[in-house]
Motif scaffolding. Structure first.
Motif, PDB file in Angstrom:
ATOM      1  N   ALA A 107       8.729 -15.495  -4.212  1.00 49.14           N
ATOM      2  CA  ALA A 107       9.211 -15.650  -2.113  1.00 49.14           C
ATOM      3  C   ALA A 107      10.312 -13.836  -2.640  1.00 49.14           C
ATOM      4  O   ALA A 107       9.779 -13.079  -1.698  1.00 49.14           O
ATOM      5  N   SER A 108      10.817 -13.567  -3.497  1.00 44.04           N
ATOM      6  CA  SER A 108      11.644 -12.732  -3.823  1.00 44.04           C
ATOM      7  C   SER A 108      11.416 -11.527  -4.122  1.00 44.04           C
ATOM      8  O   SER A 108      12.161 -10.793  -4.958  1.00 44.04           O
ATOM      9  N   HIS A 109      10.359 -11.609  -5.188  1.00 46.45           N
ATOM     10  CA  HIS A 109       9.983 -10.529  -6.062  1.00 46.45           C
ATOM     11  C   HIS A 109       8.499  -9.701  -5.917  1.00 46.45           C
ATOM     12  O   HIS A 109       7.583 -10.822  -4.908  1.00 46.45           O
ATOM     13  N   PRO A 110       7.842  -8.471  -5.214  1.00 46.60           N
ATOM     14  CA  PRO A 110       6.920  -8.138  -5.006  1.00 46.60           C
ATOM     15  C   PRO A 110       5.453  -8.647  -6.079  1.00 46.60           C
ATOM     16  O   PRO A 110       4.724  -8.678  -5.421  1.00 46.60           O
ATOM     17  N   ALA A 111       6.036  -9.506  -7.082  1.00 41.93           N
ATOM     18  CA  ALA A 111       4.463 -10.254  -7.589  1.00 41.93           C
ATOM     19  C   ALA A 111       3.936 -11.580  -6.134  1.00 41.93           C
ATOM     20  O   ALA A 111       3.057 -11.505  -6.913  1.00 41.93           O
ATOM     21  N   GLY A 112       4.616 -11.936  -6.240  1.00 44.53           N
ATOM     22  CA  GLY A 112       4.264 -12.709  -4.592  1.00 44.53           C
ATOM     23  C   GLY A 112       2.995 -11.710  -4.075  1.00 44.53           C
ATOM     24  O   GLY A 112       2.280 -12.793  -3.830  1.00 44.53           O
ATOM     25  N   ALA A 113       3.717 -10.581  -3.770  1.00 48.24           N
ATOM     26  CA  ALA A 113       2.454  -9.959  -2.612  1.00 48.24           C
ATOM     27  C   ALA A 113       1.210  -9.465  -3.685  1.00 48.24           C
ATOM     28  O   ALA A 113       0.631  -9.122  -2.691  1.00 48.24           O
ATOM     29  N   ALA A 114       1.787  -9.162  -4.366  1.00 49.65           N
ATOM     30  CA  ALA A 114       0.863  -8.445  -5.737  1.00 49.65           C
ATOM     31  C   ALA A 114      -0.352  -9.889  -5.487  1.00 49.65           C
ATOM     32  O   ALA A 114      -1.450  -9.303  -6.260  1.00 49.65           O
ATOM     33  N   LEU A 115       0.265 -10.307  -6.087  1.00 46.68           N
ATOM     34  CA  LEU A 115      -0.683 -11.786  -6.583  1.00 46.68           C
ATOM     35  C   LEU A 115      -0.951 -11.891  -5.221  1.00 46.68           C
ATOM     36  O   LEU A 115      -3.056 -12.354  -5.356  1.00 46.68           O
ATOM     37  N   ARG A 116      -1.068 -11.972  -4.354  1.00 47.50           N
ATOM     38  CA  ARG A 116      -2.206 -12.090  -3.006  1.00 47.50           C
ATOM     39  C   ARG A 116      -2.760 -11.118  -2.816  1.00 47.50           C
ATOM     40  O   ARG A 116      -3.939 -11.643  -2.419  1.00 47.50           O
ATOM     41  N   GLY A 117      -2.372 -10.058  -3.036  1.00 50.06           N
ATOM     42  CA  GLY A 117      -3.025  -8.372  -3.541  1.00 50.06           C
ATOM     43  C   GLY A 117      -4.243  -8.708  -4.236  1.00 50.06           C
ATOM     44  O   GLY A 117      -5.291  -8.875  -3.777  1.00 50.06           O
ATOM     45  N   LEU A 118      -3.907  -9.185  -5.169  1.00 43.51           N
ATOM     46  CA  LEU A 118      -5.284  -9.766  -6.842  1.00 43.51           C
ATOM     47  C   LEU A 118      -5.943 -10.621  -5.872  1.00 43.51           C
ATOM     48  O   LEU A 118      -7.061 -10.200  -6.030  1.00 43.51           O
ATOM     49  N   ILE A 119      -5.823 -11.513  -5.586  1.00 41.41           N
ATOM     50  CA  ILE A 119      -6.032 -12.453  -4.334  1.00 41.41           C
ATOM     51  C   ILE A 119      -7.161 -11.897  -3.671  1.00 41.41           C
ATOM     52  O   ILE A 119      -8.444 -12.198  -3.832  1.00 41.41           O
ATOM     53  N   ALA A 120      -6.696 -11.089  -2.459  1.00 41.02           N
ATOM     54  CA  ALA A 120      -7.731 -10.761  -2.083  1.00 41.02           C
ATOM     55  C   ALA A 120      -8.796  -9.733  -2.363  1.00 41.02           C
ATOM     56  O   ALA A 120      -9.928  -9.696  -1.936  1.00 41.02           O
ATOM     57  N   GLU A 121      -8.114  -8.918  -2.532  1.00 40.73           N
ATOM     58  CA  GLU A 121      -9.099  -8.137  -3.746  1.00 40.73           C
ATOM     59  C   GLU A 121     -10.135  -8.795  -4.361  1.00 40.73           C
ATOM     60  O   GLU A 121     -11.408  -8.230  -4.278  1.00 40.73           O
ATOM     61  N   ALA A 122     -10.463  -9.965  -5.791  1.00 44.35           N
ATOM     62  CA  ALA A 122     -10.969 -10.296  -5.882  1.00 44.35           C
ATOM     63  C   ALA A 122     -12.052 -11.184  -4.755  1.00 44.35           C
ATOM     64  O   ALA A 122     -13.005 -11.065  -5.766  1.00 44.35           O
ATOM     65  N   GLN A 123     -11.403 -11.199  -3.516  1.00 45.22           N
ATOM     66  CA  GLN A 123     -13.462 -11.319  -3.189  1.00 45.22           C
ATOM     67  C   GLN A 123     -13.740 -10.270  -2.326  1.00 45.22           C
ATOM     68  O   GLN A 123     -14.520 -10.815  -1.404  1.00 45.22           O
ATOM     69  N   GLY A 124     -13.469  -9.203  -2.645  1.00 43.35           N
ATOM     70  CA  GLY A 124     -13.756  -8.056  -2.009  1.00 43.35           C
ATOM     71  C   GLY A 124     -14.994  -7.693  -3.463  1.00 43.35           C
ATOM     72  O   GLY A 124     -16.112  -6.840  -3.480  1.00 43.35           O
TER      73      GLY A 124
END
Lengths: 202, 202, 202, 202
Positions: A107-124
């Motif tokens: 919640a407090s570091h870019p890492a959270g957003a990065a993981l969300r991005g990674l998972i989203a990216e993986a769907q493509g």
DNA sequence: AAATAATCGAGACGGTACGTCTTGTCTTAGA
DNA sequence: TCTAAGACAAGACGTACCGTCTCGATTATTT
């Protein structure tokens, strides 16, 4: 037309010859981190990272052939610092503390957003999917797996349950991350108790 | 970049007036379904849907203001047909059968790709996130919640466990979907037993 | 994205049966006039006219099959009111007064923008071009032609010069309109003197 | 809907690095020229130019931020080649020859359509208007201005008439272009005589 | 009165252009 | 050999407009 894209390259860096320039490496990662935490997955672009870092796009693509790789890099820096692995012999407490720390980190570091991005990216793209599954996951679930294995070694649960429990733990945490409910920490304890529960059904 | 983009609009449809044209509606949904299952989330574009459906982009945006809405629409058609809700008084069996059916549905229909797309989309835009959380999820977890509630009513588990168990089930299923391991059905039974387990820890 | 498009149709008008509704006719023209003077040629759309007038697009297209026709209609209302035709026996004065009046009219009424729109439209579609050339021009140059013919009848210039002089006058006025220099009235007198000049070259 | 949109990129061009690629530049201009002469102002679109040129839209917008700029570029190539400036000491002959050449150029080359497009565009957007007035006009009227100034220097007309005569000449030529009467060359001589006429009115 | 015919508003529809954005490849020039 | 810079083709984004169409209501005229 909306945003002046923050062109500020702070300092001029140039090539230092035939070795990778660590200054550039740092600048790229910093820019990527800032960007993902400012704008999230949409709004994250390699162009913008390059612009902010004052780096060439080619440079970025050389190091991170896939967006997924870049997300993993963003994620990886600092994680161990921020998510301590508790070890006190009480599985439920360990899981609860660890999960809480992790959610705070997300919640407090870019890492959270990065993981969300990674998972989203993986769907493509298949490359991103395999990066997620084969390079990211094993490492990142090692801590929880260890906690559960130790508990199994102590006789608190059956060894053949560990895999299922790891999957349950990952699934639950991801789910809460992906739907944006990391603030909902109250549920952690009851869910961890559920996961820690030894199975007696046939 | 890869494929000849299938320009064939099959038949000419004309307007039937100032009310929504059901033919067009069908054509758009069919095209969207085909596209997501052929090319996945990346490679899915409103432009291409419009092209294949022989529909105007405006028309699509009129009905589905967000890509998320379109994904939900793709998902929703046929789901109930393909995922029967078992009811035999045995919670573990019910969960196992239901989960297996669902995974088959995800694996064999565009719906799986559509859900992956919806989740990915939700990582980018707040509208998609709230569509996922507020409009999609409650409906789509109702079946499992009912199974668990019934079991609680039968005294097989505690009523205050239901929410946690639903979250565990959703998380686990999504996780397997998102990392592309729907073929891995062997784990279903042991995980469902874990979920169905009544909690005895304090 | 920019402008709330002033949807306010003030009052509800309904059909008065199988005859053209004069209220609607007025409303459409008024809306068109307002729109062209507010937003100019770009920014003028039949959709918006219909919206402001509270009229159906079909209705507008029934009366004005071409945008050009609509522009002509906007132009035509009031022109005679605002551009008096002087008649004092002095050609140069007549031309100067008439041209000045016309430029004022163009500058201060939607008509100027409408003519610019009509000319622009004519560069795109053949129908608009022929509307401009065959329906608009003859009428609108009749006044100047009459002045010049009268002067020829008085012996002030040769009859076979009239056509060329009309073309020069139209060209000059349009040119100043099209490049947005209607404020530049100082040049009018010297140009009109030039046009009024009798030709003595062989 | 009418024409097969000629997708033929003939050859693949790729970037030649961080400098403008002259091959692409040529291809874009050629495509734009073809398109405007085939389809006129309506029917001219940046999309289609990009398609025909095998160029990215971004590339075109990088060089020609405005459609007006593109029209000017189309116009400018080759104009000097095709419109010789006569110089024989006889103003009327010079004007007649020059005007005739120009009309031929307009009628037989994309330039004519491009100028019509430029003028039309200028009626819609302020940028195009100022491009027309400030960047296009001064250059393009220089020849005629020079002829008239020379004649004034020879004492054939008064120096203070030159501006008015230039405006008359531009207005007349544009007028004939805009109403599509470039074939009507018979009027040229009598109009040029009129323009060349020295003014004796007070 | 009832039937007929025209006109109206609303707005859905298939198309298509707009101008911006992003992706990943490629080239130059400098260190 | 590595770098920053950035040109490039491709094509998606979401909005706007075009001109056609269909609906259902309203009204005037004809039967």
């Amino acid at each position: 037309m909306i945003t002046k894209p923050t062109p500020v390259p702070a300092k001029k860096r140039t090539s230092i010859g035939s070795r990778r320039n660590p200054e550039t490496e740092t600048a790229v990662l910093a820019a990527a981190r800032d960007l993902i935490s400012e704008r999230g997955y949409a709004g994250f672009s390699v162009d913008e990272v390059a612009r902010r870092a004052g780096a060439g796009k080619t440079t970025i693509y050389r190091w991170y052939p896939t967006k997924a790789d870049l997300f993993i890099a963003i994620y990886t820096t600092e994680r161990s610092t921020f998510v301590p692995v508790p070890e006190n012999g009480n599985l439920i407490d360990e899981l609860e503390q660890y999960t809480t720390s992790l959610w705070h980190f997300w919640a407090s570091h870019p890492a959270g957003a990065a993981l969300r991005g990674l998972i989203a990216e993986a769907q493509g793209t298949p490359e991103a999917l395999s990066a997620l599954r084969d390079r990211f996951l094993p490492d990142r679930t090692a801590d929880v797996r260890r906690m559960l294995s130790s508990a199994a070694a102590r006789g608190e649960l059956r060894a053949d349950e560990v895999d299922a429990k790891v999957a349950l733990w990952v699934g639950f945490s991801w789910y809460k991350l992906l739907v944006g409910e990391l603030h909902d920490e109250d549920v952690i304890r009851s869910v961890m108790m559920q996961i820690a529960e030894v199975r007696r059904n046939s």
